[in-house]
Design a protein around this motif. Structure first.
Motif, PDB file in Angstrom:
ATOM      1  N   TYR A  64       1.712  16.052  -0.599  1.00 60.21           N
ATOM      2  CA  TYR A  64       2.215  14.738  -0.166  1.00 60.21           C
ATOM      3  C   TYR A  64       1.125  13.688  -0.255  1.00 60.21           C
ATOM      4  O   TYR A  64      -0.007  13.903   0.121  1.00 60.21           O
ATOM      5  CB  TYR A  64       2.746  14.847   1.274  1.00 60.21           C
ATOM      6  N   VAL A  65       1.523  12.521  -0.766  1.00 58.93           N
ATOM      7  CA  VAL A  65       0.653  11.349  -0.796  1.00 58.93           C
ATOM      8  C   VAL A  65       1.272  10.347   0.160  1.00 58.93           C
ATOM      9  O   VAL A  65       2.353   9.832  -0.100  1.00 58.93           O
ATOM     10  CB  VAL A  65       0.564  10.743  -2.219  1.00 58.93           C
ATOM     11  N   GLY A  66       0.637  10.112   1.269  1.00 64.36           N
ATOM     12  CA  GLY A  66       1.193   9.202   2.281  1.00 64.36           C
ATOM     13  C   GLY A  66       0.434   7.905   2.352  1.00 64.36           C
ATOM     14  O   GLY A  66       0.122   7.313   1.339  1.00 64.36           O
ATOM     15  N   TRP A  67       0.105   7.502   3.554  1.00 63.06           N
ATOM     16  CA  TRP A  67      -0.603   6.239   3.729  1.00 63.06           C
ATOM     17  C   TRP A  67      -1.934   6.341   3.075  1.00 63.06           C
ATOM     18  O   TRP A  67      -2.524   5.505   2.597  1.00 63.06           O
ATOM     19  CB  TRP A  67      -0.773   5.910   5.205  1.00 63.06           C
ATOM     20  N   GLU A  91       0.837  -1.203   0.000  1.00 65.95           N
ATOM     21  CA  GLU A  91       0.000   0.000   0.000  1.00 65.95           C
ATOM     22  C   GLU A  91       0.872   1.254   0.000  1.00 65.95           C
ATOM     23  O   GLU A  91       0.656   2.185  -0.777  1.00 65.95           O
ATOM     24  CB  GLU A  91      -0.925   0.001   1.221  1.00 65.95           C
ATOM     25  N   LYS A  92       1.862   1.273   0.857  1.00 71.00           N
ATOM     26  CA  LYS A  92       2.778   2.415   0.941  1.00 71.00           C
ATOM     27  C   LYS A  92       3.565   2.573  -0.355  1.00 71.00           C
ATOM     28  O   LYS A  92       3.820   3.691  -0.812  1.00 71.00           O
ATOM     29  CB  LYS A  92       3.716   2.228   2.148  1.00 71.00           C
ATOM     30  N   TRP A  93       3.946   1.472  -0.966  1.00 70.37           N
ATOM     31  CA  TRP A  93       4.711   1.500  -2.213  1.00 70.37           C
ATOM     32  C   TRP A  93       3.894   2.171  -3.333  1.00 70.37           C
ATOM     33  O   TRP A  93       4.434   2.966  -4.100  1.00 70.37           O
ATOM     34  CB  TRP A  93       5.107   0.080  -2.611  1.00 70.37           C
ATOM     35  N   GLN A  94       2.614   1.851  -3.402  1.00 70.70           N
ATOM     36  CA  GLN A  94       1.751   2.477  -4.415  1.00 70.70           C
ATOM     37  C   GLN A  94       1.656   3.991  -4.191  1.00 70.70           C
ATOM     38  O   GLN A  94       1.703   4.769  -5.138  1.00 70.70           O
ATOM     39  CB  GLN A  94       0.357   1.855  -4.415  1.00 70.70           C
TER      40      GLN A  94
END
Length: 168
Positions: free
Chosen positions: A165-168, A27-30
């Motif tokens: 920012y795109v985080g979790w 999920e974090k990788w995406q």
């Protein structure tokens, strides 16, 4: 019987935690992919050769360095393939770099998705000493984050507001 039940519960919890680790990474990788590609798109192509100082990599070189590291770590430590770490002197366009980054992120995603979570405990030979595959998994993300932070500075130095920012 009670001991067997407790052992089964502990085994189930351990398996759940390993699967949960993989799911959280993926999920974090995406999200990491989305954010890095947004940053890459934000910089005009004429500024891909920009570097704040002579000793630093240019914006485009930073992106290619991230891609190369993802390819090396995922291939060398999560597949049986041999990684060919050859120096590439090709000058790529912004569009080509973004496409290569996207493919590299997708490849890492598939390789990790197909990795047995139990193998994260396996030790591998690494230049900094023996590491677990779990540590290599963390390094994959940490390396992207490190260089992504530099890219944000590059954008700011060019007067470009970095994407949200795109985080979790």
């Amino acid at each position: 019987m009670k001991k067997i039940l407790i052992l089964l519960m502990l085994f189930s919890l351990n398996s759940f935690s390993q699967n949960e680790t993989m799911d959280a990474f993926l999920e974090k990788w995406q999200n990491s992919k989305t954010y890095l590609l947004d940053l890459a798109k934000a910089m005009p192509e004429e500024n891909y050769s920009f570097k704040p100082t002579e000793r630093e990599m240019s914006f485009g070189e930073q992106l290619l360095h991230i891609k190369g590291n993802m390819d090396w770590l995922s291939t060398s430590y999560f597949t049986s393939e041999k990684f060919d770490k050859k120096k590439d002197e090709t000058v790529y366009s912004k569009e080509e770099i973004i496409s290569m980054l996207e493919k590299s992120f997708d490849n890492v995603y598939e390789v990790i998705k197909n990795t047995n979570p139990k193998n994260l405990k396996d030790k591998v030979d690494f230049f900094a000493g023996p590491k677990t595959k779990f540590q290599i998994l963390n390094l994959l993300q940490d390396h992207v984050t490190h260089h992504r932070g530099q890219l944000i500075v590059y954008l700011n130095l060019k007067g470009i507001t970095p994407p949200k920012y795109v985080g979790w």
